[in-house]
Design a protein around this motif. Structure first.
Motif, PDB file in Angstrom:
ATOM      1  N   GLU A  99       0.816  -1.212   0.000  1.00 50.87           N
ATOM      2  CA  GLU A  99       0.000   0.000   0.000  1.00 50.87           C
ATOM      3  C   GLU A  99       0.850   1.262   0.000  1.00 50.87           C
ATOM      4  OE1 GLU A  99      -3.112  -0.422  -0.510  1.00 50.87           O
ATOM      5  OE2 GLU A  99      -2.939  -2.602  -0.295  1.00 50.87           O
ATOM      6  N   GLY A 100       2.186   1.109  -0.004  1.00 49.33           N
ATOM      7  CA  GLY A 100       3.066   2.271  -0.101  1.00 49.33           C
ATOM      8  C   GLY A 100       3.559   2.821   1.214  1.00 49.33           C
ATOM      9  N   TYR A 101       3.616   1.969   2.260  1.00 49.19           N
ATOM     10  CA  TYR A 101       4.036   2.453   3.574  1.00 49.19           C
ATOM     11  C   TYR A 101       5.090   1.538   4.197  1.00 49.19           C
ATOM     12  CZ  TYR A 101      -0.062   5.501   3.539  1.00 49.19           C
ATOM     13  OH  TYR A 101      -0.977   6.467   3.211  1.00 49.19           O
ATOM     14  N   PHE A 102       5.897   2.126   5.080  1.00 49.75           N
ATOM     15  CA  PHE A 102       6.641   1.372   6.081  1.00 49.75           C
ATOM     16  C   PHE A 102       5.739   1.357   7.312  1.00 49.75           C
ATOM     17  CE2 PHE A 102      10.221   3.481   3.794  1.00 49.75           C
ATOM     18  CZ  PHE A 102      10.851   2.338   3.317  1.00 49.75           C
ATOM     19  N   MET A 103       5.618   0.217   7.962  1.00 53.91           N
ATOM     20  CA  MET A 103       4.819   0.153   9.179  1.00 53.91           C
ATOM     21  C   MET A 103       5.519  -0.749  10.176  1.00 53.91           C
ATOM     22  SD  MET A 103       0.768  -0.707   9.619  1.00 53.91           S
ATOM     23  CE  MET A 103      -0.055  -0.482  11.187  1.00 53.91           C
ATOM     24  N   PHE A 104       5.672  -0.266  11.416  1.00 60.76           N
ATOM     25  CA  PHE A 104       6.396  -1.002  12.447  1.00 60.76           C
ATOM     26  C   PHE A 104       5.608  -0.987  13.753  1.00 60.76           C
ATOM     27  CE2 PHE A 104       9.435   1.124   9.649  1.00 60.76           C
ATOM     28  CZ  PHE A 104      10.157   0.050   9.178  1.00 60.76           C
ATOM     29  N   LYS A 105       5.756  -2.046  14.511  1.00 61.89           N
ATOM     30  CA  LYS A 105       5.207  -2.104  15.868  1.00 61.89           C
ATOM     31  C   LYS A 105       6.242  -2.774  16.760  1.00 61.89           C
ATOM     32  CE  LYS A 105       0.276  -2.079  14.715  1.00 61.89           C
ATOM     33  NZ  LYS A 105      -1.032  -2.766  14.849  1.00 61.89           N
ATOM     34  N   ASN A 106       6.822  -1.975  17.645  1.00 60.62           N
ATOM     35  CA  ASN A 106       7.875  -2.462  18.549  1.00 60.62           C
ATOM     36  C   ASN A 106       8.994  -3.154  17.783  1.00 60.62           C
ATOM     37  OD1 ASN A 106       6.541  -1.531  20.848  1.00 60.62           O
ATOM     38  ND2 ASN A 106       5.370  -3.420  21.052  1.00 60.62           N
ATOM     39  N   ALA A 107       9.415  -2.548  16.685  1.00 59.26           N
ATOM     40  CA  ALA A 107      10.472  -3.127  15.851  1.00 59.26           C
ATOM     41  C   ALA A 107      11.834  -2.643  16.311  1.00 59.26           C
ATOM     42  CB  ALA A 107      10.257  -2.749  14.388  1.00 59.26           C
ATOM     43  N   SER A 108      12.813  -3.519  16.239  1.00 59.63           N
ATOM     44  CA  SER A 108      14.185  -3.142  16.583  1.00 59.63           C
ATOM     45  C   SER A 108      14.774  -2.265  15.476  1.00 59.63           C
ATOM     46  CB  SER A 108      15.049  -4.391  16.755  1.00 59.63           C
ATOM     47  OG  SER A 108      15.196  -5.059  15.504  1.00 59.63           O
ATOM     48  N   LEU A 109      15.873  -1.594  15.808  1.00 61.49           N
ATOM     49  CA  LEU A 109      16.542  -0.770  14.806  1.00 61.49           C
ATOM     50  C   LEU A 109      17.004  -1.628  13.627  1.00 61.49           C
ATOM     51  CD1 LEU A 109      17.703   1.985  13.970  1.00 61.49           C
ATOM     52  CD2 LEU A 109      19.782   1.395  15.230  1.00 61.49           C
ATOM     53  N   GLN A 110      17.479  -2.852  13.896  1.00 61.96           N
ATOM     54  CA  GLN A 110      17.941  -3.731  12.816  1.00 61.96           C
ATOM     55  C   GLN A 110      16.793  -4.087  11.875  1.00 61.96           C
ATOM     56  OE1 GLN A 110      18.466  -4.137  16.185  1.00 61.96           O
ATOM     57  NE2 GLN A 110      20.085  -5.656  16.502  1.00 61.96           N
ATOM     58  N   THR A 111      15.606  -4.368  12.437  1.00 59.90           N
ATOM     59  CA  THR A 111      14.453  -4.690  11.607  1.00 59.90           C
ATOM     60  C   THR A 111      14.087  -3.521  10.706  1.00 59.90           C
ATOM     61  OG1 THR A 111      13.561  -6.216  13.247  1.00 59.90           O
ATOM     62  CG2 THR A 111      12.000  -5.316  11.647  1.00 59.90           C
ATOM     63  N   LEU A 112      14.061  -2.328  11.278  1.00 57.84           N
ATOM     64  CA  LEU A 112      13.745  -1.130  10.517  1.00 57.84           C
ATOM     65  C   LEU A 112      14.777  -0.892   9.425  1.00 57.84           C
ATOM     66  CD1 LEU A 112      12.462   2.185  11.983  1.00 57.84           C
ATOM     67  CD2 LEU A 112      14.361   2.212  10.382  1.00 57.84           C
ATOM     68  N   MET A 113      16.046  -1.046   9.757  1.00 56.21           N
ATOM     69  CA  MET A 113      17.112  -0.761   8.803  1.00 56.21           C
ATOM     70  C   MET A 113      17.166  -1.768   7.649  1.00 56.21           C
ATOM     71  SD  MET A 113      18.626   2.016   9.262  1.00 56.21           S
ATOM     72  CE  MET A 113      18.292   3.296  10.474  1.00 56.21           C
ATOM     73  N   ARG A 114      16.745  -3.003   7.898  1.00 55.32           N
ATOM     74  CA  ARG A 114      16.719  -3.971   6.799  1.00 55.32           C
ATOM     75  C   ARG A 114      15.735  -3.517   5.727  1.00 55.32           C
ATOM     76  NH1 ARG A 114      17.270  -7.883  10.990  1.00 55.32           N
ATOM     77  NH2 ARG A 114      15.014  -8.260  11.048  1.00 55.32           N
ATOM     78  N   GLN A 115      14.598  -2.977   6.165  1.00 53.80           N
ATOM     79  CA  GLN A 115      13.623  -2.488   5.192  1.00 53.80           C
ATOM     80  C   GLN A 115      14.137  -1.247   4.468  1.00 53.80           C
ATOM     81  OE1 GLN A 115       9.463  -2.346   5.942  1.00 53.80           O
ATOM     82  NE2 GLN A 115       9.518  -3.849   7.595  1.00 53.80           N
ATOM     83  N   LEU A 116      14.735  -0.329   5.210  1.00 54.82           N
ATOM     84  CA  LEU A 116      15.266   0.881   4.584  1.00 54.82           C
ATOM     85  C   LEU A 116      16.382   0.538   3.610  1.00 54.82           C
ATOM     86  CD1 LEU A 116      15.394   3.498   7.499  1.00 54.82           C
ATOM     87  CD2 LEU A 116      13.529   2.946   5.933  1.00 54.82           C
ATOM     88  N   SER A 117      17.227  -0.421   3.968  1.00 54.96           N
ATOM     89  CA  SER A 117      18.330  -0.823   3.102  1.00 54.96           C
ATOM     90  C   SER A 117      17.817  -1.332   1.767  1.00 54.96           C
ATOM     91  CB  SER A 117      19.168  -1.907   3.799  1.00 54.96           C
ATOM     92  OG  SER A 117      20.144  -2.431   2.915  1.00 54.96           O
ATOM     93  N   ARG A 118      16.765  -2.141   1.792  1.00 58.62           N
ATOM     94  CA  ARG A 118      16.237  -2.697   0.545  1.00 58.62           C
ATOM     95  C   ARG A 118      15.537  -1.636  -0.298  1.00 58.62           C
ATOM     96  NH1 ARG A 118      15.219  -7.560   3.911  1.00 58.62           N
ATOM     97  NH2 ARG A 118      13.207  -6.720   4.597  1.00 58.62           N
TER      98      ARG A 118
END
Length: 385
Positions: A307-326
């Protein structure tokens, strides 16, 4: 600014006619009011957002009664709002604030968001860079036409005489998205597939056997055309998903913690090495090793990327960064200890990396971009100069 001017500014903000400078005024009031707000166990996100907006109106010299109804809700629709969780405090910040973008540009090299990018490999080995070709017919293989729509979808159409000929040759195509890419393909049977960044799908140019078998690497969302005589089988690493007609998402990135299959509609059977599980809508199967675990799913979060979003719930920095990296096609390097900060929130994927990282800086995560590398420092480490 008098009361009438403030009211006019709020009205222009909500109907989308405010200038960047005027939007910045409202954003400034909202962020000042949001700073330090805490979500208690008795509140939900909507309640807290309303409370912040009511405080924003007071800063503008307006009462809630003088503001249009539910304006507090519209502000979150007008701007991408990210909610940070750090030490039990929830902070809001808009991703479209002009001042924030200017600040971000002072100390990062900006990288634009990803988009529709993919390479199609035909049965004869020919590669077609879909980003470079215009709308219209791309290729023809044994009576099968492959075309690209104006909005960037790949469409397969089969000549009826070929479809009925089981002896006609069958080739295999592979569509692959790079980091920073995504793409939609409509398979020969009418199944629609959305591929996330750094993913690939291998499939036949037509389905002639008693099954429809495709292979996925990375992440894809599938809306499978119903065909009782030909079950749809999706292979991803060691896992097989069998369906007749349904909507589901599979996250099978090798750097993620397990393969996650999330069902939205219909029914699917997840299988691996003699183990299997049948999912109902709203459930998710997680395959780790040879174990399949089924739990209730957050379907909105699982399909947010589509749907065109990043969405996180209690995500670690590593989890967030894996998505940003891709999505932004950057290599992430951790210098020092990895900050233990957890993140929750929703941000539009069309924002640039600088805008997204500007949000991260509010949780005291230090960063620097050099070319295609992004370095992350812990809060206690020395900041980059």
């Amino acid at each position: 600014m008098n009361e009438q001017e403030a009211q006019e500014l709020i009205d222009k903000y909500n109907n989308g006619t405010a200038s960047p400078e005027e939007r910045a005024w409202v954003d400034h009031w909202y962020i000042r009011e949001a700073s330090g707000k805490m979500l208690t166990q008795e509140q939900d996100f909507e309640h807290l957002d309303k409370e912040i907006w009511e405080g924003t109106l007071k800063r503008a010299g307006l009462s809630e009664k003088k503001a249009p109804s539910k304006i507090w809700y519209r502000i979150t629709a007008a701007a991408a709002v990210l909610l940070f969780i750090a030490a039990g405090t929830y902070f809001y910040k808009t991703a479209e604030q002009p001042n924030a973008l200017q600040k971000a540009k002072q100390y990062v090299q900006d990288i634009p968001a990803g988009g529709n990018k993919a390479v199609l490999t035909l049965a004869n080995g020919e590669k077609v860079v879909l980003t470079d070709v215009g709308a219209g017919k791309i290729a023809e293989q044994a009576g099968i036409n492959i075309s690209k729509t104006a909005d960037g979808q790949l469409i397969y159409s089969i000549n009826p005489s070929i479809a009925e000929n089981e002896n006609a040759p069958v080739g295999y195509n592979t569509i692959e998205t790079p980091k920073g890419g995504q793409y939609q393909v409509n398979l020969p049977d009418g199944t629609r597939v959305w591929l996330n960044a750094s993913s690939s799908l291998k499939y036949p140019t037509r389905f002639v056997a008693k099954e429809r078998r495709v292979e996925l690497r990375g992440e894809g969302y599938f809306e499978v055309a119903r065909d009782l005589g030909k079950p749809f089988r999706l292979m991803s690493n060691k896992q097989e998903v069998e369906v007749l007609g349904t909507h589901f998402n599979v996250n099978a990135y090798p750097d993620e913690n397990g393969i996650r299959t999330t069902l939205l509609e219909g029914s699917v059977k997840v299988k691996e090495s003699g183990h299997q599980a049948i999912l109902k809508p709203g459930q998710q199967a997680v395959l780790k090793g040879n174990t399949i675990k089924v739990d209730e799913a957050d379907t909105e979060m699982a399909t947010a990327w589509k749907e065109g979003y990043f969405m996180f719930k209690n995500a670690s920095l590593q989890t967030l960064m894996r998505q940003l990296s891709r999505w932004y096609d950057v290599e992430v390097i951790y210098a020092g200890d990895i900050p233990p900060t957890l993140f929750s929130g929703k941000v539009h994927r069309n924002t640039s990396l600088a805008q997204t990282l500007e949000l991260l800086s509010f949780s005291k995560v230090n960063f620097k971009i050099e070319g295609k590398k992004m370095s992350i420092l812990s809060p206690s480490a020395k900041k980059f100069k």
